[in-house]
Design a protein around this motif. Sequence first.
Motif, PDB file in Angstrom:
ATOM      1  N   VAL A  34      58.707  -0.230 -80.661  1.00  0.00           N
ATOM      2  CA  VAL A  34      58.182  -1.426 -80.036  1.00  0.00           C
ATOM      3  C   VAL A  34      57.010  -1.153 -78.995  1.00  0.00           C
ATOM      4  CG1 VAL A  34      58.884  -3.307 -78.324  1.00  0.00           C
ATOM      5  CG2 VAL A  34      60.397  -2.682 -80.236  1.00  0.00           C
ATOM      6  N   TRP A  36      55.103  -2.287 -75.808  1.00  0.00           N
ATOM      7  CA  TRP A  36      54.991  -3.283 -74.617  1.00  0.00           C
ATOM      8  C   TRP A  36      53.987  -3.095 -73.541  1.00  0.00           C
ATOM      9  CZ3 TRP A  36      58.371  -2.567 -69.870  1.00  0.00           C
ATOM     10  CH2 TRP A  36      58.034  -3.581 -68.827  1.00  0.00           C
ATOM     11  N   TYR A  83      54.856  -7.865 -76.798  1.00  0.00           N
ATOM     12  CA  TYR A  83      55.637  -6.828 -77.425  1.00  0.00           C
ATOM     13  C   TYR A  83      55.086  -7.012 -78.773  1.00  0.00           C
ATOM     14  CZ  TYR A  83      58.859  -7.525 -73.478  1.00  0.00           C
ATOM     15  OH  TYR A  83      59.415  -7.579 -72.072  1.00  0.00           O
ATOM     16  N   LEU A 107      64.357  -2.030 -76.281  1.00  0.00           N
ATOM     17  CA  LEU A 107      64.071  -2.717 -75.127  1.00  0.00           C
ATOM     18  C   LEU A 107      64.563  -2.273 -73.855  1.00  0.00           C
ATOM     19  CD1 LEU A 107      64.222  -6.410 -76.385  1.00  0.00           C
ATOM     20  CD2 LEU A 107      61.747  -5.167 -75.880  1.00  0.00           C
TER      21      LEU A 107
END
Length: 153
Positions: A34, A36, A83, A107
């Motif tokens: 991920v 971000w 994201y 996350l």
Amino acid sequence: MTSRFPRSARVRARSDFDRIFEHGRRQATPRLAVHWHATATPARLGLAVSRKVDPRAVGRNRIKRALREIFRHWRTQLADGDYVVVVRPSAREATREQLERHFLDVLRRLGALAALPGSMVPGTMPPAPDASATGSSSSGAGLASIGPDPTSP
């Protein structure tokens, strides 16, 4: 903010993907990564699922549907920003629950989602027992009252 997944909650432009990859923070698990990039706008999601993950479109679409649904469900609890989830080939065999567990873990490590009450980060020790629960206010005396005495019949 509603729990819908409107068009405005999606990262779609190539320039947005490039900006997030260049300036965003990254965390990963064996199944997904991920990226971000914190911004002042509500959380938006972009997905990157290549043919290396699954050569069949139906498999790639299953993964994308699952991740969009997970994101839609947790969107109100995420920090503002963009994201991008890059799915890895090992996600092909993952269930929806496994994808959710990996996504939420990443996350939390990014700091974009606060740890949920009662949940533990893997690898940490359990919380110390509360002194009021043991019936004693001193730290040493409370340990003797936890559980039965192994020497008693």
